[in-house]
Design an enzyme around this catalytic site. Structure first.
Site, mmCIF file in Angstrom:
data_model
loop_
_atom_site.group_PDB
_atom_site.id
_atom_site.type_symbol
_atom_site.label_atom_id
_atom_site.label_comp_id
_atom_site.label_asym_id
_atom_site.label_seq_id
_atom_site.Cartn_x
_atom_site.Cartn_y
_atom_site.Cartn_z
ATOM 1 N N PRO A 1 36.598 -5.340 -21.112
ATOM 2 C CA PRO A 1 37.688 -5.077 -20.167
ATOM 3 C C PRO A 1 38.616 -6.249 -19.865
ATOM 4 O O PRO A 1 39.611 -6.074 -19.177
ATOM 5 C CB PRO A 1 36.950 -4.655 -18.886
ATOM 6 C CG PRO A 1 35.593 -5.264 -19.004
ATOM 7 C CD PRO A 1 35.280 -5.318 -20.466
ATOM 8 N N HIS B 1 53.688 -5.468 -11.573
ATOM 9 C CA HIS B 1 53.294 -6.878 -11.625
ATOM 10 C C HIS B 1 54.024 -7.589 -12.746
ATOM 11 O O HIS B 1 53.991 -7.139 -13.891
ATOM 12 C CB HIS B 1 51.774 -7.013 -11.828
ATOM 13 C CG HIS B 1 50.996 -6.872 -10.559
ATOM 14 N ND1 HIS B 1 49.786 -7.462 -10.349
ATOM 15 C CD2 HIS B 1 51.302 -6.205 -9.413
ATOM 16 C CE1 HIS B 1 49.362 -7.167 -9.120
ATOM 17 N NE2 HIS B 1 50.253 -6.397 -8.544
ATOM 18 N N LYS C 1 42.761 -3.256 -21.802
ATOM 19 C CA LYS C 1 43.382 -2.459 -22.871
ATOM 20 C C LYS C 1 42.802 -1.059 -23.063
ATOM 21 O O LYS C 1 43.416 -0.226 -23.750
ATOM 22 C CB LYS C 1 43.237 -3.203 -24.220
ATOM 23 C CG LYS C 1 44.134 -4.406 -24.339
ATOM 24 C CD LYS C 1 45.556 -3.982 -24.624
ATOM 25 C CE LYS C 1 46.546 -5.100 -24.461
ATOM 26 N NZ LYS C 1 47.444 -4.974 -23.328
ATOM 27 N N TYR D 1 42.708 -14.445 -13.296
ATOM 28 C CA TYR D 1 41.631 -14.525 -14.281
ATOM 29 C C TYR D 1 41.108 -15.960 -14.248
ATOM 30 O O TYR D 1 41.847 -16.893 -14.587
ATOM 31 C CB TYR D 1 42.166 -14.222 -15.682
ATOM 32 C CG TYR D 1 42.498 -12.765 -15.936
ATOM 33 C CD1 TYR D 1 43.706 -12.214 -15.502
ATOM 34 C CD2 TYR D 1 41.605 -11.943 -16.625
ATOM 35 C CE1 TYR D 1 44.011 -10.876 -15.759
ATOM 36 C CE2 TYR D 1 41.907 -10.604 -16.885
ATOM 37 C CZ TYR D 1 43.107 -10.087 -16.452
ATOM 38 O OH TYR D 1 43.408 -8.775 -16.697
#
Ligand code: APR
Ligand code: PHB
Length: 398
Positions: free
Chosen positions: A293, A72, A297, A201
């Site tokens: 989350p 990605h 990471k 997001y």
């Protein structure tokens, strides 16, 4: 039982450490309290930083990842019904991330360990770590109901947040830094092609939403929910309706629905235990630190820790010098705190806090507008998301 490095826990941290040590000619034994099927089927995150991808390849564990993983080159931020794409390679000099589930990383490492590596015992529960400060560590454990002891030169707690290794640190030495959040994530897996080809997001007044994926035909989606939510209370249509509301844009983008195959709630926590070493006992991964989350990471931090530790143990074996082992905690903690900072920033940037004032909401919008309008702000996000390079200099820094 005797070995050089006794590893507690066969999550990504313990499994990769065993693999790296094997490649460096150092013996280890891995004790894992759960059975193999459990470890291979629990659902966790799925974003690998460039550095993690490079480490897995170099460890000879990248073959299936390279075949099945999805590269990605960006993510999308959604807010105020608009979309803004962050282009990773353009902002970071060519870096990207890989979508490949943590579960699959674990399956690949388990298969390698069982065919080429040292002992990996499932259903072997470590009960404590003894004598780590003054002598060689001893790890009493129960393997399928039978009591045994693993004696080692070094013990490594890769046993996650609920493990036993951290408890072997004297209270006077341990410092804990912690924050809990008043929300959690309801995560689902759905048998439907992802509705966007990159992760989305989304910030919405009703709460955060994330569109992710596991493969071209399986979507992974998350909704911000109150901290004490029971996943069973959310019906399938309610989940899709809520995802649709939070992800909606003005340009006619559509969310495709499909049958849900899994549903669970993940709590959100920031946590760091300092130091990460006490005598001959080391902590790595979730045993030492937890991040919420949102920044993806957790797994990548665990990889950073075990790369640093494997390198330090190999250095000690080759040169007799414990310099890098002595520097382990400080070296890891520098990286850990950068990831804590980023994960906390991403979380507060995108979630609706139940006690947020109108001022807080305007600030959140201003932070998002800043990212969408400043290359410097975008670059800051892209650098942290793709991960700071795990270079040799960082590995060996004091
Ligand atoms: N004895 C043996 N094994 C134990 C014990 C014990 N007393 N306690 C815990 N374990 C095992 C757990 O069953 C688990 O398999 O330790 C393992 C810890 O694995 P993880 O929780 O996956 O932690 P870690 O390997 O540090 O992975 C880092 O990244 O995506 C994030 O939080 C996510 O798991 C992830 C993490
Ligand atoms: C996931 O796909 O599970 C995932 C992706 C990105 C995150 C967290 C989880 O930030």
């Amino acid at each position: 039982m005797r070995t050089t490095v006794g590893i507690i826990g066969a999550g990504p941290a313990g499994l990769l450490l065993a693999r790296l040590l094997h490649r460096a000619g150092i013996d280890s034994v891995v004790l894992e309290s759960r059975d193999r099927a459990y470890v291979e089927h629990r659902h966790r995150a799925g974003i690998l930083e460039q550095g993690t991808v490079d480490v897995l390849r170099a460890a000879g564990a990248g073959e299936r990842m390279d075949r099945e993983g999805l590269r990605h080159d960006g993510i999308e931020l959604r807010f105020a019904r608009r979309r803004h794409r962050i282009d990773f390679p353009a902002l970071t000099g060519g870096r990207s991330v890989m979508v490949y589930a943590q579960t699959e990383v674990c399956k690949d490492l388990i298969a390698l360990q069982l065919t080429e590596g040292g002992p990996l015992l499932f259903e072997a529960q470590a009960l404590a770590v003894e004598d780590a400060a003054d002598g060689r560590p001893r790890i009493p454990f129960r393997h399928r109901g039978r009591a045994d002891v693993l004696e080692c030169d070094y013990a490594v707690g890769c046993d996650g947040f609920w493990g036993v290794a951290r408890r072997a640190f004297p209270a006077a030495l341990s410092r804990v830094f912690e924050r809990t959040y008043p929300y959690a994530w309801l995560g689902v897996l759905a048998d439907v092609a992802p509705s966007h080809d990159e992760l989305v997001y989304a910030r919405h007044d009703r709460g955060f939403a994330l569109l992710s994926m596991r493969s071209p035909s399986v979507s992974r989606l998350y909704l911000q929910v109150p901290a004490d939510t029971d996943a069973g209370r959310w019906s399938e249509p309610e989940i899709w309706d809520e995802l649709e509301r939070r992800l909606e844009t003005d340009d006619g983008w559509r969310l495709a629905r499909g049958p849900l195959t899994q549903k669970s709630v993940t709590p959100m926590r920031s946590f760091v235990h300092e130091p990460m070493r006490h005598g001959r006992l080391f902590l790595a991964g979730d045993a030492a630190h937890i991040v919420p989350p949102t920044g993806a990471k957790g797994l990548n931090l665990a990889v950073g820790d075990v790369v640093t530790l494997a390198h330090a143990l190999a250095h000690e074996k080759e040169t007799g010098s414990s310099d890098l082992l002595d520097a382990y905690s400080a070296t890891c903690l520098r990286r850990v705190w950068q990831a804590e900072r980023f994960s906390c920033d991403m979380t507060t940037l995108l979630h609706s806090a139940p006690d947020a004032t109108p001022f807080d909401v305007r600030l959140q919008q201003a932070r998002l507008e800043r990212i969408a309008s400043s290359r410097a702000a975008e670059t800051d996000l892209a650098e942290a998301y793709t991960g700071f390079p795990l270079g040799r200099r960082q590995i060996s820094a004091r």
